[in-house]
Every structure is written in C-alpha cells, then in structure tokens.
Design an enzyme around this catalytic site. Structure first.
Site, mmCIF file in Angstrom:
data_model
loop_
_atom_site.group_PDB
_atom_site.id
_atom_site.type_symbol
_atom_site.label_atom_id
_atom_site.label_comp_id
_atom_site.label_asym_id
_atom_site.label_seq_id
_atom_site.Cartn_x
_atom_site.Cartn_y
_atom_site.Cartn_z
ATOM 1 C CB SER A 101 -4.161 -18.035 -98.327
ATOM 2 O OG SER A 101 -4.902 -16.990 -98.903
ATOM 3 C CB SER A 132 -8.005 -17.357 -97.015
ATOM 4 O OG SER A 132 -7.330 -18.318 -97.837
ATOM 5 C CE LYS A 165 -7.851 -21.678 -97.033
ATOM 6 N NZ LYS A 165 -6.784 -20.949 -97.766
#
Length: 375
Positions: A133, A109, A32
């Site tokens: 997330s 996310s 990420k």
C-alpha cells in the site's frame, strides 16, 4: 492550490506544527487516515467508522518522531477503506488525482498521501504498507516509496489490518528525502551496499542504474505466484476478520462491496488453513533469504501502472492480482523494500528487496544512485 476533497480528509496551514527542530525542518507531511494525530479522530477511509470515532489524545509514535524532527502535519489524507485495497479509488471520497497519469488511479491504499506528494501539497506521504500500500501508489505515481523491515518502525497508534504484515512506510518525490525520513524513523543498522542485484521479471536494465553487478534469476514463487498469494491472503484476511469482523457484521453494506467481500473471506479461513499458510510462507522466506545471502538484493517490478479510472470490477480484480504478484513477496516475508521510478509513461517503478535489517543500506544505495540528477 485548494485542498482537493478526494485527497484530504482535513487540511490545515499546517494542521499540526512541528514540536521540535532537526533534519526534517519545514518538511510537510500528508498523514494517512489510519494514524493517530492529536485532536483528530481516525477515519479509516469510511464515513460510518469516522462518525463513531473519537478524537485521539496523542500522536502515533511515527507521527510524533517526525514532528519532533521538524516536520509539520499538512493534513490527514484519504485511504482506501481500512487499507484493504490496492486501487486508490474510495467509493465514499473519490479517486485522488494522479498528475503523472491523469486517466489512471494512484494505486492504494495510501492513495491520498501519494497524491498529495505528487501534486506538490506535501513533501512526505506517511502511510502503511501491508500488501503493497506504499510501494504500489509510489510506483503508479512515479514516486519513491519505502516499506521497512517488519517491526522496524513502531505501528502503535496506527489502525491495524493484518499485524503479521503491517508496516509504517513513506512516499517522497526524491530519494534524498526518502532517506532523511528513514534517518528519523529507522533503528540504527548497517548501511553497506549489496555486492550484486538479482533481477526478476525483466528488471535487469532498470537495475543497472544502481551501479552494482546485476544478474537475472528465477524464483519459483515469482514464476508461479498463486500459492504464495493464496497463503498470504489466508493469513491477512483471517487477521483482518479478527480485528474488524464484528464491526463489519454490525454494519452491513457500509463498505464497498469488494472490500466487504475481502473481510468476509477471512471468516471462512479455518485455524488449520491459517497455520498451514504460515508454515508455507516461512519455508519460502527461508529459500529467498538463502538465495540473497548477505551480499545480494532482489529487483522486481513494483506494480503498476495504475489501472484506468473507469475499469470494470473484473478488470480491477485482474489488475489487483497482477499487482500482488509484485508486492506480496516483501510483505509476506517481512523484508524491507524500496520502490524507485523508472521514467516510464505511464509510471511503473521497480522495487528492491533486501534481507531483514538492510533498511538503511537500501535507502543509502538509492540516494546515491539518484543523486546525480537530483531525483
């Protein structure tokens, strides 16, 4: 398969090789875009932030540990801006594909890492989980996802959002790999399975797969979640504003409108409101831990399915609140939680929540339960 720009900020073949050999030899990581990866800047899902960022000199400890265990960094994958969304649709880079439900978002996310795993371009999506997330995109994409006990995995070298709740988590296609990553990142701890599973929100049938006694229960903060969600929002947004408020003020309209609004709400939270919220969260946490004791875990919906890609802003807000109802308890209370797929279409998993420090036991139970069909 070419690198989808909605999934990857930058991708290599691989981007960064393993630095050692071990249980993760050959495992491909989608990292990420909040983690430090040597030689690359952290972009945080926002091109303005990326343009001002400098390449970092060292990996985040979580990345370094995985590379030393044999994993390779396939690439840096997109995130919702500053990880402050659960939708998975970034206004700058687009919404990555969700092959399990092509008309729906991945959830976020950790959207890029989840999509990379779902489309087969990575084996592990390394993400962060503050309010869901990791677990939410895992649920929406029919994958496995894990959020550890708060503080169990170091968050050094990772851009924070709300440090009281931030964790490093991971997403995989199978339970065995989920557990293998935990073997590298988690501290030693007991792996004893629970005596029983306490089921919320109609999860009893799905939880039966775990081959433990299942008992349906009620929980005040589940039946009426507004107070918990508001208390969590007060603390989260206050911490996020302290971290990035000056940047947001200096860069108006450089964030998606809904993301900027969440940051700006943090500027309105008083010290007294934040302190009161923390006290209420601590009290509710104690009640849940008393319910669990040492021999039970909680099962609840993990959030999902993902919303339709063309959903209105009002619809996305409604979806977000329903999703937070599922994800916030583990986040607010700092507890480990694992999301497992149920086989539904479109995908929507269930989550198991355990007492603090039960991380390895959670992963062991899920690996055993899903070993029979190779999942």
């Amino acid at each position: 398969m070419t690198a989808d720009p909605a999934v990857w900020r930058v991708k290599g073949m691989p981007l960064a090789p393993a630095t050692g050999s071990g249980p993760l030899d050959g495992v491909r990581l989608a990292v990420k875009d909040l983690f430090a990866v040597t030689g690359f800047a952290v972009g945080a899902g926002n091109p303005t932030w990326l343009a001002e960022a400098l390449p970092v000199a060292a990996d985040a400890p979580a990345v370094a540990r995985l590379r030393s265990a044999g994993a390779v960094v396939e690439g840096i994958a997109h995130t919702d801006e500053f990880a402050y969304s659960l939708s998975g649709a970034n206004v700058h880079y687009g919404a990555p594909p969700n092959p399990a439900a092509p008309d729906r978002v991945t959830g976020g996310s950790s959207s890029g890492p989840a999509s990379a795993v779902a489309i087969g371009q990575a084996d592990v999506g390394l993400g962060t989980d503050t309010s869901g997330s990791v677990r939410v995109p895992a649920s929406c994409c029919g994958l496995f996802g894990f959020r550890p006990t708060h503080g169990a995995v170091p968050t050094d070298g990772v851009m924070p959002l709300a440090p009281s709740f931030d964790t490093v988590g991971w997403i995989t296609r199978d339970a065995a790999t989920l557990r293998a990553v935990g073997g590298v990142l988690l501290p030693e701890g007991p792996a004893d399975p629970p005596f029983e599973v306490l089921a919320l929100g109609g999860t009893a049938s799905a939880a039966a797969r775990l081959r433990r006694p299942v008992r349906a229960v009620t929980l005040p903060t589940w039946d009426d979640p507004d107070e918990l969600i508001l208390a969590f929002r007060h603390v989260q947004s206050a911490e996020a504003w302290r971290a990035y408020g000056s940047w947001v003020q200096a860069h108006p309209r450089r964030l998606a409108g809904d993301v900027e609004a969440r940051f700006r709400f943090g500027s309105t939270v008083s010290a007294a409101q934040e302190a009161s919220a923390r006290e209420r969260i601590a009290a509710w946490r104690a009640e849940l831990l008393d319910l669990l004791g040492t021999g039970a875990w909680l099962a609840l919906p993990a959030g999902g399915p993902g919303h339709h890609r063309d959903l209105s802003l009002a619809g996305r807000d409604e979806w977000r609140r329903a999703t937070l109802r599922c994800s916030v308890p583990a986040s607010a209370y700092g507890l480990p939680s694992v999301c497992v797929p149920t086989g539904s279409s479109p995908p929507a998993g269930i989550a198991l929540v355990g007492p603090p420090g039960s991380d390895r036991a959670l992963l062991a139970l899920v690996a055993a339960a899903f070993a029979e069909d190779g999942a």
